[in-house]
Design a protein around this motif. Structure first.
Motif, PDB file in Angstrom:
ATOM      1  N   THR A   8       0.825  -1.204   0.000  1.00 26.00           N
ATOM      2  CA  THR A   8       0.000   0.000   0.000  1.00 26.00           C
ATOM      3  C   THR A   8       0.863   1.259   0.000  1.00 26.00           C
ATOM      4  O   THR A   8       0.587   2.228  -0.722  1.00 26.00           O
ATOM      5  CB  THR A   8      -0.927  -0.002   1.231  1.00 26.00           C
ATOM      6  N   VAL A   9       1.916   1.250   0.808  1.00 26.55           N
ATOM      7  CA  VAL A   9       2.812   2.411   0.857  1.00 26.55           C
ATOM      8  C   VAL A   9       3.487   2.640  -0.499  1.00 26.55           C
ATOM      9  O   VAL A   9       3.570   3.777  -0.987  1.00 26.55           O
ATOM     10  CB  VAL A   9       3.873   2.215   1.961  1.00 26.55           C
ATOM     11  N   ARG A  68       2.478   1.571  -3.519  1.00 28.18           N
ATOM     12  CA  ARG A  68       1.485   2.013  -4.505  1.00 28.18           C
ATOM     13  C   ARG A  68       1.075   3.451  -4.256  1.00 28.18           C
ATOM     14  O   ARG A  68       0.881   4.234  -5.200  1.00 28.18           O
ATOM     15  CB  ARG A  68       0.262   1.094  -4.459  1.00 28.18           C
ATOM     16  N   GLY A  69       0.919   3.808  -2.969  1.00 23.29           N
ATOM     17  CA  GLY A  69       0.550   5.186  -2.651  1.00 23.29           C
ATOM     18  C   GLY A  69       1.627   6.173  -3.063  1.00 23.29           C
ATOM     19  O   GLY A  69       1.341   7.231  -3.623  1.00 23.29           O
ATOM     20  N   ALA A  84       1.459   6.498  -6.750  1.00 21.96           N
ATOM     21  CA  ALA A  84       0.312   7.304  -7.182  1.00 21.96           C
ATOM     22  C   ALA A  84       0.580   8.792  -6.997  1.00 21.96           C
ATOM     23  O   ALA A  84       0.267   9.605  -7.875  1.00 21.96           O
ATOM     24  CB  ALA A  84      -0.929   6.885  -6.393  1.00 21.96           C
ATOM     25  N   LEU A  85       1.151   9.153  -5.863  1.00 23.30           N
ATOM     26  CA  LEU A  85       1.458  10.563  -5.626  1.00 23.30           C
ATOM     27  C   LEU A  85       2.515  11.073  -6.602  1.00 23.30           C
ATOM     28  O   LEU A  85       2.434  12.217  -7.074  1.00 23.30           O
ATOM     29  CB  LEU A  85       1.932  10.752  -4.183  1.00 23.30           C
ATOM     30  N   THR A  97       6.038   1.237 -10.198  1.00 20.69           N
ATOM     31  CA  THR A  97       5.168   2.355  -9.840  1.00 20.69           C
ATOM     32  C   THR A  97       5.963   3.612  -9.502  1.00 20.69           C
ATOM     33  O   THR A  97       5.902   4.607 -10.224  1.00 20.69           O
ATOM     34  CB  THR A  97       4.270   1.968  -8.643  1.00 20.69           C
ATOM     35  N   LEU A 136      -6.332   6.717  -8.406  1.00 18.32           N
ATOM     36  CA  LEU A 136      -5.682   6.497  -7.112  1.00 18.32           C
ATOM     37  C   LEU A 136      -6.313   5.324  -6.383  1.00 18.32           C
ATOM     38  O   LEU A 136      -5.638   4.550  -5.703  1.00 18.32           O
ATOM     39  CB  LEU A 136      -5.781   7.761  -6.250  1.00 18.32           C
ATOM     40  N   LEU A 153      -4.669   1.618  -5.128  1.00 19.17           N
ATOM     41  CA  LEU A 153      -4.794   1.025  -3.800  1.00 19.17           C
ATOM     42  C   LEU A 153      -5.201  -0.444  -3.910  1.00 19.17           C
ATOM     43  O   LEU A 153      -4.627  -1.312  -3.242  1.00 19.17           O
ATOM     44  CB  LEU A 153      -5.831   1.801  -2.985  1.00 19.17           C
ATOM     45  N   ALA A 201      -2.371  -2.524  -4.973  1.00 18.19           N
ATOM     46  CA  ALA A 201      -1.452  -2.824  -3.881  1.00 18.19           C
ATOM     47  C   ALA A 201      -1.914  -4.056  -3.112  1.00 18.19           C
ATOM     48  O   ALA A 201      -1.111  -4.941  -2.772  1.00 18.19           O
ATOM     49  CB  ALA A 201      -1.350  -1.622  -2.939  1.00 18.19           C
ATOM     50  N   ALA A 259     -11.293   4.653   1.361  1.00 23.61           N
ATOM     51  CA  ALA A 259     -10.491   5.430   0.417  1.00 23.61           C
ATOM     52  C   ALA A 259     -11.368   6.099  -0.640  1.00 23.61           C
ATOM     53  O   ALA A 259     -11.118   7.246  -1.036  1.00 23.61           O
ATOM     54  CB  ALA A 259      -9.455   4.530  -0.252  1.00 23.61           C
TER      55      ALA A 259
END
Length: 413
Positions: free
Chosen positions: A6-7, A9-10, A13-14, A148, A247, A251, A254, A291
């Motif tokens: 998750t971290v 992928r996040g 995404a950012l 990613t 986004l 998630l 991920a 989310a």
């Protein structure tokens, strides 16, 4: 493992949003629309190039690695690289002929830019296969970081540096992005061992390919139709909203990245698969639902950061977010069907949905971008519901939302 995925992928995404924001600041609206269209279509084409092979590597590769057969996995990868080369050659010929003979407003005409537009999905496809192999081997961090975070970070940094000395153009942006993908390949390269015997199940590969190719088309129908009917400026408006809504998809990706190999091995060994599938769908509902709510509230506040005109994309963002929330409502249907040898039923559902969805989206696009977003969301929700029904009938797997409504869950392995 889920937190790590998750971290990563996040962060990816950012970084992608920062890259999109930078492009929106330095490229003219028409070139921005063309660049975002090329990137969206590259995602579709790379998915088509790896369809079947990526899922087979992830499913069978995880089983081979878990049962100490690394040489057999090496042979599987060799088959996949050969298949990708053949598909890539055919795609390059097809795209070269198509882009060189048609007049599509959102796509470039310059020969160098066209060549880069063809090379981009080929490199993305190779990166996708390598990352799938790394995930199957349990090396989640290098797989996701290369696919990613790094894939967006390199062109972001290079474009930011370039703009300090010269005006960024569409062709230069593509050069930078393609080079960035190329530099990601070494990090994603999997561990290897001398080849050993591996019997390739062509029937399963064909079913996986059919299902995944159909899914890539189904999930990118709005981009295809947008490319055909919209102006570059309209395409930029829709694709920025689509990027923000994406986004939520990242998630879910991920969660899939962390859980798919474990699910495949559990189903293969018949070892606690039912409970793991239940927890997977419940996690998708709880995490994805929260989310999606946050994105629907905060997403519209982020749109003006890309430019004053992007405030008009608020309704597009809300509907596209609703469509992306389908896995939260109906479960991780695609991953569960692929990991449980249900690729054939999934392929049938996808190819039945394709013409109906294409007609609905084309109807919506002829009216407005808003109607296109509405049609996209509704087709995603209806298709996810159909897959959830198929999973419940075959394996007794219930979607997360249904799980919350029943005090006792019963799952068949």
């Amino acid at each position: 493992m889920i937190l790590t995925a998750t971290v990563l992928r996040g962060a990816g995404a950012l970084t992608w949003l920062a890259y999109t924001w930078l492009l929106a600041q330095v490229l003219p609206p028409d070139q921005l629309g063309s660049m975002l269209t090329i990137l969206a279509l590259a995602g579709l084409l790379s998915g088509l190039l790896t369809s079947g092979w990526a899922q087979l590597i992830l499913r069978d590769g995880a089983r081979l690695w878990a049962t100490a057969q690394p040489g057999a996995m090496t042979t599987l990868l060799a088959h996949a690289f050969t298949g990708l080369a053949l598909r890539g050659f055919a795609l390059a010929l097809l795209l070269g002929a198509l882009l060189g003979t048609t007049q599509i407003a959102t796509l470039p005409r310059a020969p160098v830019t066209l060549c880069l537009a063809v090379a981009t999905p080929l490199l993305m496809a190779l990166l996708g296969l390598l990352a799938s192999a790394r995930r199957a081997q349990g090396a989640l961090v290098p797989a996701l970081f290369s696919q990613t975070v790094l894939r967006a970070m390199l062109p972001l940094a290079a474009c930011a540096l370039y703009t300090q000395f010269a005006q960024l153009t569409l062709s230069t942006s593509l050069w930078i992005y393609t080079t960035g993908v190329l530099l990601c390949l070494p990090l994603a390269w999997p561990q290897s061992a001398p080849p050993e015997a591996y019997k390739l199940d062509r029937a399963s590969l064909n079913a996986l390919t059919t299902a995944q190719a159909g899914w890539m088309l189904l999930s990118h129908l709005d981009v295809i139709i947008l490319t055909l009917v919209a102006s570059p400026s309209q395409a930029a408006l829709y694709l920025v909203a689509r990027r923000l809504a994406g986004l939520l998809a990242l998630l879910f990706d991920a969660l899939r990245s962390a859980l798919a190999p474990t699910l495949s091995v559990a189903y293969y060994r018949r070892d606690g698969f039912g409970g793991l599938a239940a927890r997977t769908n419940l996690g998708f509902f709880l995490i994805g639902g929260g989310a999606a709510t946050g994105l629907a509230v905060l997403g519209p506040l982020a749109l003006p950061l890309f430019g004053d005109t992007f405030q008009a994309a608020t309704s597009l963002l809300i509907w596209l977010t609703l469509g992306q929330a389908a896995p939260a409502l109906f479960g991780a249907t695609g991953m569960l069907m692929s990991m449980t040898d249900m690729e054939r039923p999934r392929a049938i559902l996808i190819w039945c949905a394709l013409p109906l969805s294409a007609a609905a989206l084309l109807y919506g696009a002829t009216h407005s971008l808003h109607m296109l977003a509405v049609a996209t969301a509704l087709t995603q929700l209806i298709f996810a519901a159909a897959c959830a029904i198929a999973l419940a009938q075959r394996h007794g797997i219930l979607p997360g939302l249904t799980a919350l409504l029943h005090p006792k869950l019963r799952f068949k392995v």
